[in-house]
Design an enzyme around this catalytic site. Structure first.
Site, mmCIF file in Angstrom:
data_model
loop_
_atom_site.group_PDB
_atom_site.id
_atom_site.type_symbol
_atom_site.label_atom_id
_atom_site.label_comp_id
_atom_site.label_asym_id
_atom_site.label_seq_id
_atom_site.Cartn_x
_atom_site.Cartn_y
_atom_site.Cartn_z
ATOM 1 N N GLY A 7 41.517 30.382 62.326
ATOM 2 C CA GLY A 7 40.066 30.202 62.322
ATOM 3 C C GLY A 7 39.707 28.787 61.902
ATOM 4 C CB SER A 8 41.172 26.551 59.346
ATOM 5 O OG SER A 8 41.096 27.513 58.335
ATOM 6 C CG ASP A 49 33.538 31.977 61.996
ATOM 7 O OD1 ASP A 49 34.381 32.804 62.376
ATOM 8 O OD2 ASP A 49 33.743 31.183 61.058
ATOM 9 C CD GLU A 50 31.719 37.964 66.672
ATOM 10 O OE1 GLU A 50 32.392 39.005 66.579
ATOM 11 O OE2 GLU A 50 30.473 37.949 66.562
ATOM 12 C CB VAL A 51 37.289 33.789 62.259
ATOM 13 C CG1 VAL A 51 38.619 33.842 61.522
ATOM 14 C CG2 VAL A 51 37.254 32.606 63.224
ATOM 15 C CB THR A 95 53.591 20.624 68.366
ATOM 16 O OG1 THR A 95 53.420 19.278 67.949
ATOM 17 C CG2 THR A 95 54.828 20.756 69.237
ATOM 18 C CE1 TYR A 121 37.270 28.859 52.816
ATOM 19 C CE2 TYR A 121 38.017 30.127 54.712
ATOM 20 C CZ TYR A 121 38.272 29.215 53.707
ATOM 21 O OH TYR A 121 39.515 28.645 53.586
HETATM 22 C C1 PLP Z 1 34.419 33.751 59.001
HETATM 23 C C2 PLP Z 1 35.685 32.977 58.838
HETATM 24 N N1 PLP Z 1 35.907 31.917 59.624
HETATM 25 C C3 PLP Z 1 37.030 31.193 59.525
HETATM 26 C C4 PLP Z 1 37.993 31.492 58.592
HETATM 27 C C5 PLP Z 1 39.241 30.672 58.502
HETATM 28 O O1 PLP Z 1 40.287 31.416 59.022
HETATM 29 P P1 PLP Z 1 41.796 31.060 58.659
HETATM 30 O O2 PLP Z 1 41.923 31.153 57.159
HETATM 31 O O3 PLP Z 1 42.611 32.066 59.368
HETATM 32 O O4 PLP Z 1 42.056 29.686 59.135
HETATM 33 C C6 PLP Z 1 37.797 32.580 57.739
HETATM 34 C C7 PLP Z 1 38.784 32.920 56.711
HETATM 35 O O5 PLP Z 1 38.545 33.625 55.785
HETATM 36 C C8 PLP Z 1 36.617 33.341 57.869
HETATM 37 O O6 PLP Z 1 36.384 34.402 57.087
#
Ligand code: PLP
Length: 438
Positions: free
Chosen positions: A109-110, A238-240, A295, A136
């Site tokens: 997600g980051s 952000d659906e992470v 990579t 976050y």
């Molecule tokens: C809504 C959201 N976006 C992005 C992230 C970042 O994901 P990652 O830690 O897998 O990189 C998180 C992590 O908690 C998150 O809750």
């Protein structure tokens, strides 16, 4: 493997650690983890939602075994590979028309949110980004720079970042008032020297996770969507954490009836393997070659795992299952919590549930220490659950999407017992001396 936790502290840096109790895991199956002491521990976190199908799911295991047995390289940087193409085609079929253009694949997600933040500014020429306090979006420089979570205090922010409050219905005591306050705030921001036409994108979590599992008031995001459309601002969902069946719908944004321009997936997409995705309109997603790449992006083994996750969600009707089991847990916890002054609010959608703990229900003061004690006590009783929140006082339940009703009952009983023990003062604060949480 005995004493794994102590051995770890002698070998592994603490920089990536976010610890709540002394957990050391040597295996896992389904909704259970196996500790180094042989204990079976029910997992109501699923590694913060990443193990979306639970642990060692046969579909994921078989997919990665197949992909690793005849491996189509390790990356999509300099060659196409079939699992990445199939995954991109699948993701395009799952998003609304508006965002159906091209797919970028990353690890987390980051890195995905960081790429979106850079991409929207570069592609639109606009220098500002809107996001929410408490949000976050990741742990890399660029994703932290557009996040509003207090745990990231001191981190350098994107120079054009504008943070607005996420409506907190419980704290405000009234969802409509919470919604109106944020919308007024937004209006005020742009009544001064700023113009909305300077904003490239609005990053939203359709349900805010790490900020405290905040479910937005009805109609709130429709207003945000209108605002974005009026000013040509890209709406980035952000659906992470809560996407892909977690909330009882395929996408968390569907609860708000909105259509994002850009959708970001991560965590549960890989079923425990590192993979993320951005899906968005072609002109933006094709901004420039070599704009954002690492990579191992487009790794065929991770892409195969993600395909297996999406297929399993469909085949096993996990959207419906998440809605049903989630509603069952929510109702049971609400009933059990009603007798405890410590339990201020129980909320959520599907299998994304938050329990906000307060000193007393009248003042709604965040019960930070009791929250840390509750997760510790739950772990002693055989359950993994962590906490989130700008005030560190919300238990967050994101169990595997495959959780059965009887497993749900087991977890509910443990949470209930842990909360009762904490309320009765039976859990010593000494336990927390080595656990800072967040
Ligand atoms: C809504 C959201 N976006 C992005 C992230 C970042 O994901 P990652 O830690 O897998 O990189 C998180 C992590 O908690 C998150 O809750």
């Amino acid at each position: 493997m005995i004493d794994l936790y102590r051995r770890e502290s002698n070998s592994i840096s603490n920089m990536a650690q976010l610890r709540f109790f002394p957990q050391a895991i040597v295996g896992g199956k389904g909704s259970y983890l196996r500790g180094d002491d042989g204990r079976q521990i029910l997992d109501f976190s699923a590694s913060w939602g990443a193990a979306s199908l639970g642990h060692a799911h046969p579909s994921v295991r078989d997919a990665i075994t197949r992909a690793a047995s005849d491996q189509a390289g390790a990356s999509y940087l300099s060659s196409a590979n079939e699992p990445s193409v199939l995954l991109a085609e699948k993701l395009l079929s799952l998003v609304p028309e508006r965002s159906r253009g091209r797919v970028w694949l990353g690890h987390s997600g980051s890195d995905a949110n960081e790429t979106v933040a850079r991409m929207v500014v570069a592609a639109t020429g606009r220098r500002r980004i809107l996001a929410f306090k408490g949000a976050y979006h990741g742990g890399t420089s660029g994703s932290m720079a557009v996040s509003g979570h207090p745990a990231l205090k001191g981190v350098e922010k994107f120079s054009g970042l504008i943070l607005v409050p996420y409506p907190d219905s419980y704290a405000a005591g009234d969802p409509a008032a919470a919604s109106a306050a944020t919308l007024l705030h937004l209006e005020n921001v742009f009544s001064r020297d700023l113009r909305p036409e300077e904003v490239a994108a609005f990053f939203i979590e359709p349900i805010q996770g790490d900020g405290g599992l905040l479910v937005p008031p009805v109609g709130f995001f429709i207003e945000i969507e209108r605002f974005c459309r009026r000013h040509g601002i890209l709406l980035v969902c952000d659906e992470v954490k809560f996407g892909l069946a977690r909330t009882g719908l395929l996408h968390a944004f569907e609860h708000s009836g909105i259509e994002p321009d850009i959708v970001v997936f991560g965590k549960g997409l890989g079923g425990g393997l590192p993979i993320s995705a951005i899906v968005g309109p072609e002109p933006i997603m094709n901004y420039s070659p070599t704009f954002s790449y690492q990579t191992l992006h487009g790794n065929p083994i991770c892409a195969s795992a993600a395909l297996a996750v999406l297929d399993t969600i469909e085949r096993d009707e996990l959207v419906r299952h998440s809605a049903e089991v989630g509603a069952y847990i929510l109702t049971s916890l609400t009933k059990r919590g009603s007798g405890l002054e410590l339990v201020g609010d129980v909320r959520g959608k599907g299998l994304a549930i938050g329990i906000e703990l307060v000193g007393d229900r009248a003042s709604r003061t965040p019960a930070k220490i009791q929250t840390a004690l509750a997760v510790y006590r739950a772990f002693q009783l055989g359950l993994v659950v962590y906490y989130v929140g700008s005030n560190s006082n919300v238990l967050e339940l994101t169990p595997p999407l495959t959780l059965s009703k009887s497993e749900a009952d087991e977890g509910i009983s443990i949470i209930d017992q842990a909360l009762q023990d904490v309320s009765a003062g039976k859990v010593s604060t000494d336990l927390l001396s080595s656990f800072t949480g967040w």
